[in-house]
Design an enzyme around this catalytic site. Structure first.
Site, PDB file in Angstrom:
ATOM      1  CG  ASP A  63      -4.744   4.562   1.561  1.00 34.59           C
ATOM      2  OD1 ASP A  63      -5.915   4.878   1.288  1.00 34.59           O
ATOM      3  OD2 ASP A  63      -4.314   4.483   2.730  1.00 34.59           O
TER       4      ASP A  63
ATOM      5  CG  ASP B 216     -11.911  18.119  -3.730  1.00 32.51           C
ATOM      6  OD1 ASP B 216     -12.819  18.983  -3.781  1.00 32.51           O
ATOM      7  OD2 ASP B 216     -10.709  18.412  -3.618  1.00 32.51           O
TER       8      ASP B 216
ATOM      9  NE  ARG C  23       2.592   4.078  12.347  1.00 31.86           N
ATOM     10  CZ  ARG C  23       1.814   5.001  12.887  1.00 31.86           C
ATOM     11  NH1 ARG C  23       2.353   6.029  13.517  1.00 31.86           N
ATOM     12  NH2 ARG C  23       0.500   4.894  12.808  1.00 31.86           N
TER      13      ARG C  23
ATOM     14  CE  LYS D 263      -2.179   1.900   3.630  1.00 34.79           C
ATOM     15  NZ  LYS D 263      -2.192   3.355   3.498  1.00 34.79           N
TER      16      LYS D 263
ATOM     17  CB  THR E 246      -8.009   2.717  12.346  1.00 40.28           C
ATOM     18  OG1 THR E 246      -6.987   3.166  11.453  1.00 40.28           O
ATOM     19  CG2 THR E 246      -8.810   1.632  11.687  1.00 40.28           C
TER      20      THR E 246
ATOM     21  CE  LYS F 213      -6.845   6.764   4.521  1.00 39.20           C
ATOM     22  NZ  LYS F 213      -5.450   6.346   4.348  1.00 39.20           N
TER      23      LYS F 213
HETATM   24  O1  C5P Z   1       1.589   2.246  10.630  1.00 40.23           O
HETATM   25  P1  C5P Z   1       0.163   1.824  10.642  1.00 40.23           P
HETATM   26  O2  C5P Z   1      -0.019   0.319  10.662  1.00 40.23           O
HETATM   27  O3  C5P Z   1      -0.656   2.513  11.712  1.00 40.23           O
HETATM   28  O4  C5P Z   1      -0.397   2.311   9.223  1.00 40.23           O
HETATM   29  C1  C5P Z   1      -1.726   2.191   8.859  1.00 40.23           C
HETATM   30  C2  C5P Z   1      -1.884   2.582   7.435  1.00 40.23           C
HETATM   31  O5  C5P Z   1      -3.247   2.433   7.068  1.00 40.23           O
HETATM   32  C3  C5P Z   1      -1.511   4.023   7.138  1.00 40.23           C
HETATM   33  O6  C5P Z   1      -0.911   4.037   5.858  1.00 40.23           O
HETATM   34  C4  C5P Z   1      -2.831   4.762   7.104  1.00 40.23           C
HETATM   35  O7  C5P Z   1      -2.821   5.827   6.191  1.00 40.23           O
HETATM   36  C5  C5P Z   1      -3.788   3.671   6.627  1.00 40.23           C
HETATM   37  N1  C5P Z   1      -5.179   3.795   7.086  1.00 40.23           N
HETATM   38  C6  C5P Z   1      -5.529   3.799   8.405  1.00 40.23           C
HETATM   39  N2  C5P Z   1      -6.842   3.913   8.779  1.00 40.23           N
HETATM   40  C7  C5P Z   1      -7.796   3.977   7.857  1.00 40.23           C
HETATM   41  C8  C5P Z   1      -7.467   3.961   6.501  1.00 40.23           C
HETATM   42  C9  C5P Z   1      -6.119   3.844   6.154  1.00 40.23           C
HETATM   43  O8  C5P Z   1      -4.660   3.706   9.268  1.00 40.23           O
HETATM   44  N3  C5P Z   1      -9.054   4.011   8.222  1.00 40.23           N
END
Ligand code: C5P
Length: 230
Positions: free
Chosen positions: A61, A66, A211, A35, A121, A63
């Site tokens: 991604d 607009d 992460r 992603k 999230t 997102k």
């Molecule tokens: O590092 P981490 O596991 O928190 O990354 C989560 C990834 O998922 C990020 O790239 C974030 O932009 C994406 N994301 C998210 N929550 C959402 C949609 C996408 O954390 N609802």
């Protein structure tokens, strides 16, 4: 086949390469994809790097959120990225916009999957209320899922906490959950978090994990993730 999307959240092409090389494993019953979000896409060379990826599922991604005309035009600018498998749009942008995004995305390639992003999230119930929402997160995600289904999107993105309420509404759609941490890892800015195993047990078809994999040794972290699933 369940999917694991590794979020390549970096502005460094060498780092993205290290993450992909270290984690692109063959695992029975699971498919691994990558992603790329705003950080990588906006970085110098990021878009070009993405355009050259072959033989791996690519999840862009962006997102999109607009007015319909701008959202449609943004999608038009992505037409050269024929290798993209997934693209995201905020359901919050409204039914008309998500319909436009769906229509235009199919012109990038007809097999592309359009995923609707529901409540992030990183939002807690309190932070969610503070934006002005009167419904609970659960009820809002259910409403978003109905809109996504009506617009014939291919899937929805929400936290693993909400998946069990969506199985009926999203029958035949993919349910993808970010907010995933390997057991013991810090949750950082995320709020509605589960482990990979819990997300799949709750009914997610795919998880997004950043992460917990990319910090430290991606290869070892991915091995830890795989071990945690059995
Ligand atoms: O590092 P981490 O596991 O928190 O990354 C989560 C990834 O998922 C990020 O790239 C974030 O932009 C994406 N994301 C998210 N929550 C959402 C949609 C996408 O954390 N609802």
């Amino acid at each position: 086949m369940r999917k694991i999307f590794v979020a390549c959240d970096t502005s460094s092409i060498p780092k993205a390469k290290t993450v992909i090389r270290g984690t692109n494993l063959k695992i029975k019953n699971y498919k691994i994809g990558y992603k790329f979000g705003l950080e990588f896409f906006y970085s110098a060379g990021g878009r070009n790097f993405i355009s050259k990826l072959k033989r791996i599922p690519v999840f862009l991604d962006l997102k999109i959120n607009d007015i319909p005309n701008t959202a449609t035009a943004a999608l038009k600018s992505l037409r050269d990225l024929k290798n993209i498998n997934y693209i995201t749009v905020h359901i919050n942008g409204g039914y008309e916009m998500i319909k436009c995004v769906k229509k235009e995305a199919k012109k990038i390639n007809k097999n592309i999957k359009i995923l609707g992003v529901s409540v992030l999230t990183s939002l807690s119930p309190r932070a969610f209320k503070a934006i002005g929402y009167k419904k609970t997160i659960k009820d809002t995600v259910k409403l978003h899922a109905k809109l996504a289904r009506k617009a014939k999107l291919d899937g929805i993105i929400c936290s693993a906490h909400e998946v069990k309420y969506l199985k009926k509404i999203c029958k035949g759609m993919e349910i993808i959950t970010p907010g995933i941490r390997l057991s013991g890892d810090k949750i950082q800015d995320q709020k509605r978090v589960t482990t990979p195993l819990m997300a799949f047990k709750n009914g997610a078809n795919a998880i997004v994990i950043g992460r917990s994999i990319t910090i430290g040794n991606p290869k070892l972290n991915m091995q830890k993730l795989i071990n945690s699933l059995s």
